[in-house]
Design an enzyme around this catalytic site. Structure first.
Site: not given
Ligand code: IMP
Length: 178
Positions: A98-99, A102, A151, A164
């Site tokens: 997973e990146d 959150d 963010f 990206r």
């Protein structure tokens, strides 16, 4: 693109060193387990590509696309499978790549789904962890970096499908999304 970035949080060297470490640890922990690596699209595509290059044992790789965000910066809380896996996870040792975690809603949903599909084991590798915003008790098994509540974009992570392709992780200027 660079003008939208407030600060570089993690540069290319830091990312490369951490990914090398994670690859070494995973190669030890999964020796003889023939793990199935699942890349969670789209945000994890660069992290997965860099990480698997650093894993020295045989692995299989599959892709899933999950969505919980839409085009904003807040999780909608509802997770949907946009593109499912090609292979069965039954009896497999699964490593989810997973990146960022959150709220934890996406990974809670996905780990539960894989357990229901009878995976032998399910562990989560996340490049970034934002624990301040957690809404579940989700804890990753392997964490690259714990970051503050901001963010971030780059290295696969987007805002409204952009950024990206930045080679580093940067904090997005709030005026870009507010
Ligand atoms: P969660 O369900 O709230 O844990 O959200 C996980 C997903 O939200 C990640 O896989 C990302 O796609 C996205 N996300 C969460 N925080 C960020 C961020 O700071 N930048 C970009 N995407 C994010």
């Amino acid at each position: 693109m660079e003008s939208a970035i407030q600060e570089v949080l993690l540069d290319e060297k830091q990312l490369e060193a951490k990914i090398k470490d994670l690859g070494r640890i995973l190669s030890q922990d999964y020796e003889d387990k023939n793990p199935l690596i699942i890349c969670v699209l789209k945000g994890s595509f660069i992290f997965t590509a860099e990480l698997v290059k650093r894993i020295s044992i045989p692995v299989e790789i599959d892709f899933i696309s999950l969505s919980s965000y839409g085009s904003g910066t807040e999780s909608s809380g509802k997770v949907r499978v946009m593109k499912d896996l090609d292979v069965s996870v039954e009896g497999r040792h699964v490593l989810i790549i997973e990146d960022i975690i959150d709220t934890g809603l996406t990974m809670s949903y996905f780990t539960d789904l894989l357990i229901r599909r009878d995976a032998a084991s399910v562990k989560v590798v996340t490049l970034l962890d934002k624990p301040e915003r957690r809404k579940t008790d989700m804890k990753a098994d392997y964490i690259g970096f714990t970051i503050p509540d901001a963010f971030v974009v780059g290295f696969g992570l987007d805002f409204a499908e952009k950024f990206r392709n930045l080679p580093y992780i940067g904090v997005l200027k709030p005026e870009v999304y507010s």
